[in-house]
Design a protein around this motif. Structure first.
Motif, PDB file in Angstrom:
ATOM      1  N   GLU A  96      -7.142  26.196 -27.899  1.00  0.00           N
ATOM      2  CA  GLU A  96      -7.288  27.268 -26.913  1.00  0.00           C
ATOM      3  C   GLU A  96      -6.284  27.086 -25.784  1.00  0.00           C
ATOM      4  O   GLU A  96      -5.640  28.045 -25.337  1.00  0.00           O
ATOM      5  CB  GLU A  96      -8.709  27.292 -26.347  1.00  0.00           C
ATOM      6  N   LEU A  97      -6.150  25.859 -25.310  1.00  0.00           N
ATOM      7  CA  LEU A  97      -5.203  25.575 -24.235  1.00  0.00           C
ATOM      8  C   LEU A  97      -3.771  25.852 -24.693  1.00  0.00           C
ATOM      9  O   LEU A  97      -3.000  26.522 -23.990  1.00  0.00           O
ATOM     10  CB  LEU A  97      -5.339  24.120 -23.781  1.00  0.00           C
ATOM     11  N   LEU A  98      -3.402  25.336 -25.854  1.00  0.00           N
ATOM     12  CA  LEU A  98      -2.036  25.523 -26.347  1.00  0.00           C
ATOM     13  C   LEU A  98      -1.731  27.001 -26.583  1.00  0.00           C
ATOM     14  O   LEU A  98      -0.633  27.477 -26.263  1.00  0.00           O
ATOM     15  CB  LEU A  98      -1.838  24.718 -27.629  1.00  0.00           C
ATOM     16  N   ASP A  99      -2.684  27.741 -27.130  1.00  0.00           N
ATOM     17  CA  ASP A  99      -2.477  29.170 -27.361  1.00  0.00           C
ATOM     18  C   ASP A  99      -2.262  29.914 -26.042  1.00  0.00           C
ATOM     19  O   ASP A  99      -1.384  30.790 -25.943  1.00  0.00           O
ATOM     20  CB  ASP A  99      -3.672  29.772 -28.106  1.00  0.00           C
ATOM     21  N   ALA A 100      -3.062  29.566 -25.036  1.00  0.00           N
ATOM     22  CA  ALA A 100      -2.925  30.225 -23.732  1.00  0.00           C
ATOM     23  C   ALA A 100      -1.573  29.911 -23.103  1.00  0.00           C
ATOM     24  O   ALA A 100      -0.923  30.797 -22.520  1.00  0.00           O
ATOM     25  CB  ALA A 100      -4.066  29.793 -22.813  1.00  0.00           C
ATOM     26  N   LEU A 101      -1.144  28.671 -23.208  1.00  0.00           N
ATOM     27  CA  LEU A 101       0.152  28.289 -22.639  1.00  0.00           C
ATOM     28  C   LEU A 101       1.295  28.988 -23.359  1.00  0.00           C
ATOM     29  O   LEU A 101       2.244  29.475 -22.725  1.00  0.00           O
ATOM     30  CB  LEU A 101       0.323  26.765 -22.714  1.00  0.00           C
ATOM     31  N   ARG A 102       1.244  29.030 -24.684  1.00  0.00           N
ATOM     32  CA  ARG A 102       2.311  29.706 -25.439  1.00  0.00           C
ATOM     33  C   ARG A 102       2.366  31.198 -25.097  1.00  0.00           C
ATOM     34  O   ARG A 102       3.447  31.778 -24.966  1.00  0.00           O
ATOM     35  CB  ARG A 102       2.086  29.524 -26.940  1.00  0.00           C
ATOM     36  N   GLU A 103       1.201  31.810 -24.963  1.00  0.00           N
ATOM     37  CA  GLU A 103       1.143  33.231 -24.639  1.00  0.00           C
ATOM     38  C   GLU A 103       1.731  33.502 -23.254  1.00  0.00           C
ATOM     39  O   GLU A 103       2.451  34.492 -23.050  1.00  0.00           O
ATOM     40  CB  GLU A 103      -0.314  33.709 -24.697  1.00  0.00           C
ATOM     41  N   ALA A 104       1.446  32.636 -22.308  1.00  0.00           N
ATOM     42  CA  ALA A 104       1.888  32.840 -20.924  1.00  0.00           C
ATOM     43  C   ALA A 104       3.352  32.467 -20.717  1.00  0.00           C
ATOM     44  O   ALA A 104       4.078  33.131 -19.977  1.00  0.00           O
ATOM     45  CB  ALA A 104       1.009  32.026 -19.977  1.00  0.00           C
ATOM     46  N   GLY A 105       3.801  31.374 -21.344  1.00  0.00           N
ATOM     47  CA  GLY A 105       5.149  30.881 -21.104  1.00  0.00           C
ATOM     48  C   GLY A 105       5.194  30.030 -19.842  1.00  0.00           C
ATOM     49  O   GLY A 105       4.276  30.056 -19.015  1.00  0.00           O
ATOM     50  N   PRO A 106       6.262  29.262 -19.661  1.00  0.00           N
ATOM     51  CA  PRO A 106       6.296  28.282 -18.576  1.00  0.00           C
ATOM     52  C   PRO A 106       6.444  28.851 -17.170  1.00  0.00           C
ATOM     53  O   PRO A 106       6.059  28.201 -16.195  1.00  0.00           O
ATOM     54  CB  PRO A 106       7.520  27.422 -18.923  1.00  0.00           C
ATOM     55  N   TRP A 113      -4.767  23.696  -8.268  1.00  0.00           N
ATOM     56  CA  TRP A 113      -5.368  23.050  -7.096  1.00  0.00           C
ATOM     57  C   TRP A 113      -4.317  22.359  -6.241  1.00  0.00           C
ATOM     58  O   TRP A 113      -4.628  21.859  -5.162  1.00  0.00           O
ATOM     59  CB  TRP A 113      -6.443  22.051  -7.519  1.00  0.00           C
ATOM     60  N   TRP A 114      -3.073  22.308  -6.685  1.00  0.00           N
ATOM     61  CA  TRP A 114      -2.045  21.559  -5.958  1.00  0.00           C
ATOM     62  C   TRP A 114      -1.113  22.472  -5.154  1.00  0.00           C
ATOM     63  O   TRP A 114       0.114  22.344  -5.168  1.00  0.00           O
ATOM     64  CB  TRP A 114      -1.239  20.692  -6.914  1.00  0.00           C
ATOM     65  N   GLY A 115      -1.698  23.384  -4.417  1.00  0.00           N
ATOM     66  CA  GLY A 115      -0.900  24.371  -3.700  1.00  0.00           C
ATOM     67  C   GLY A 115       0.110  23.812  -2.712  1.00  0.00           C
ATOM     68  O   GLY A 115       1.171  24.395  -2.510  1.00  0.00           O
ATOM     69  N   THR A 116      -0.181  22.689  -2.059  1.00  0.00           N
ATOM     70  CA  THR A 116       0.736  22.161  -1.044  1.00  0.00           C
ATOM     71  C   THR A 116       1.577  21.004  -1.567  1.00  0.00           C
ATOM     72  O   THR A 116       2.219  20.308  -0.789  1.00  0.00           O
ATOM     73  CB  THR A 116      -0.039  21.690   0.205  1.00  0.00           C
ATOM     74  N   SER A 117       1.570  20.801  -2.866  1.00  0.00           N
ATOM     75  CA  SER A 117       2.362  19.709  -3.430  1.00  0.00           C
ATOM     76  C   SER A 117       3.783  20.189  -3.684  1.00  0.00           C
ATOM     77  O   SER A 117       4.177  21.290  -3.301  1.00  0.00           O
ATOM     78  CB  SER A 117       1.733  19.214  -4.735  1.00  0.00           C
ATOM     79  N   GLN A 118       4.560  19.361  -4.376  1.00  0.00           N
ATOM     80  CA  GLN A 118       5.915  19.758  -4.744  1.00  0.00           C
ATOM     81  C   GLN A 118       5.979  20.366  -6.136  1.00  0.00           C
ATOM     82  O   GLN A 118       7.057  20.745  -6.593  1.00  0.00           O
ATOM     83  CB  GLN A 118       6.842  18.543  -4.664  1.00  0.00           C
ATOM     84  N   SER A 119       4.857  20.450  -6.813  1.00  0.00           N
ATOM     85  CA  SER A 119       4.830  21.075  -8.124  1.00  0.00           C
ATOM     86  C   SER A 119       4.592  22.570  -7.969  1.00  0.00           C
ATOM     87  O   SER A 119       3.760  22.986  -7.159  1.00  0.00           O
ATOM     88  CB  SER A 119       3.724  20.467  -8.991  1.00  0.00           C
ATOM     89  N   PRO A 120       5.296  23.406  -8.736  1.00  0.00           N
ATOM     90  CA  PRO A 120       5.089  24.847  -8.614  1.00  0.00           C
ATOM     91  C   PRO A 120       3.743  25.268  -9.175  1.00  0.00           C
ATOM     92  O   PRO A 120       3.137  24.555  -9.976  1.00  0.00           O
ATOM     93  CB  PRO A 120       6.240  25.436  -9.456  1.00  0.00           C
ATOM     94  N   GLN A 121       3.285  26.427  -8.757  1.00  0.00           N
ATOM     95  CA  GLN A 121       2.043  26.983  -9.292  1.00  0.00           C
ATOM     96  C   GLN A 121       2.395  27.898 -10.461  1.00  0.00           C
ATOM     97  O   GLN A 121       2.335  29.121 -10.382  1.00  0.00           O
ATOM     98  CB  GLN A 121       1.269  27.709  -8.205  1.00  0.00           C
ATOM     99  N   THR A 122       2.785  27.250 -11.569  1.00  0.00           N
ATOM    100  CA  THR A 122       3.201  27.953 -12.770  1.00  0.00           C
ATOM    101  C   THR A 122       2.498  27.368 -13.983  1.00  0.00           C
ATOM    102  O   THR A 122       1.964  26.256 -13.935  1.00  0.00           O
ATOM    103  CB  THR A 122       4.719  27.816 -12.986  1.00  0.00           C
ATOM    104  N   CYS A 123       2.548  28.097 -15.091  1.00  0.00           N
ATOM    105  CA  CYS A 123       1.939  27.600 -16.322  1.00  0.00           C
ATOM    106  C   CYS A 123       2.690  26.380 -16.844  1.00  0.00           C
ATOM    107  O   CYS A 123       2.090  25.495 -17.472  1.00  0.00           O
ATOM    108  CB  CYS A 123       1.917  28.705 -17.370  1.00  0.00           C
ATOM    109  N   GLY A 124       3.991  26.302 -16.576  1.00  0.00           N
ATOM    110  CA  GLY A 124       4.746  25.124 -16.977  1.00  0.00           C
ATOM    111  C   GLY A 124       4.262  23.876 -16.267  1.00  0.00           C
ATOM    112  O   GLY A 124       4.140  22.803 -16.873  1.00  0.00           O
ATOM    113  N   ALA A 125       3.974  23.998 -14.963  1.00  0.00           N
ATOM    114  CA  ALA A 125       3.452  22.858 -14.207  1.00  0.00           C
ATOM    115  C   ALA A 125       2.048  22.496 -14.674  1.00  0.00           C
ATOM    116  O   ALA A 125       1.681  21.312 -14.705  1.00  0.00           O
ATOM    117  CB  ALA A 125       3.458  23.180 -12.711  1.00  0.00           C
TER     118      ALA A 125
END
Length: 266
Positions: A96-106, A113-125
């Protein structure tokens, strides 16, 4: 300088680590054995946690970038107690996780939950962090059965960078004296975590002990403390799976205790 893992590699490794996780669980004498690295959980609890978490993240990814909070996988089947059915449920959770990620793209936006970190708020992250969650819990299962194995090199190397940029980096003020802490992987890469009233920010070191560009008058080579080990040892220590003092520590070791005790969101 090494790049972070590409999106297809993240998906491949999530699948590989999940397969290793299920193979470990399949070989356990009992699902009721306690997990030493997660002492409040049995092996069944670990499988349930990992599966429910992947289903929840799949739902969050599917909800799209407008979602204001993490989604729940309402109506999903509960983790069954019988081992063969549990392993099939676990495999379906990963799918389910892999299918959702493939469908969305990076590059698509996603609640994190890491809004103030250096990681983007994207499906790739999200995929990048999911790989580390699956890898850590695979390690937990292996430790439970006394068959601990080192993390795969590519998972470990990306794991140090991912942890520092996602779990450590924050705009919340560091409540102690400003400091710089270096992490050196024996495989080559090094990172610096800079702590100040502006929060915590991390950067890759171009060569061990040197920063790229720094503010005028700042000594780029000065670190208040450093930790050295294999990338696998570093990431396991960062996630609290092995003691920090099992690494080669230099400088003010008290900083590692302060980092462990620091809860920026509190």
């Amino acid at each position: 300088m090494e790049k972070t893992l590409e999106f297809p590699d993240l998906l491949r490794l999530i699948d590989e680590r999940s397969t290793a996780f299920r193979a470990t669980v399949a070989s356990a004498p009992s699902l009721d054995v306690q997990v030493p690295t997660c002492p409040e959980w049995t092996l069944f609890d670990l499988v349930q946690h990992l599966g429910e978490g992947r289903r929840s993240w799949a739902a969050t990814i599917a909800a799209g970038p407008a979602a204001a909070s993490k989604s729940t996988s309402e109506g999903a089947p509960a983790a069954p107690r019988e081992r063969e059915a549990l392993l099939a449920w676990s495999a379906a959770s990963t799918q389910e996780l892999l299918d959702a990620l493939r469908e969305a793209g990076p590059d698509r936006g996603c609640w994190t939950w890491w809004g103030t970190s250096q990681s983007p708020q994207t499906c790739g992250a999200v995929a990048r962090h999911q790989l580390q969650e699956v890898a850590m819990h695979t390690y937990d299962a292996q430790v439970t059965l006394g068959i601990r194995q080192p993390l795969p090199d590519e998972v470990a190397l990306d794991g140090v960078d991912e942890f520092l940029s996602t779990c450590c980096a924050t705009t919340d003020a560091w409540p102690h004296e400003p400091a710089a802490v270096d992490y050196h992987a024996t495989e080559g890469p090094s990172w610096r975590l800079r702590l100040s009233a502006d929060g915590a920010r991390t950067a890759r070191l171009s060569t061990p002990g040197t920063m790229p560009a720094t503010a005028a008058g700042e000594d780029p080579d000065a670190a208040d403390a450093s930790a050295r080990g294999t990338a696998g040892e570093l990431v396991l220590a960062l996630y609290g799976r092995i003691p920090v003092d099992s690494l080669k520590l230099d400088g003010d070791r008290r900083l590692f205790d302060l980092l462990l005790a620091w809860d920026p969101d509190a």
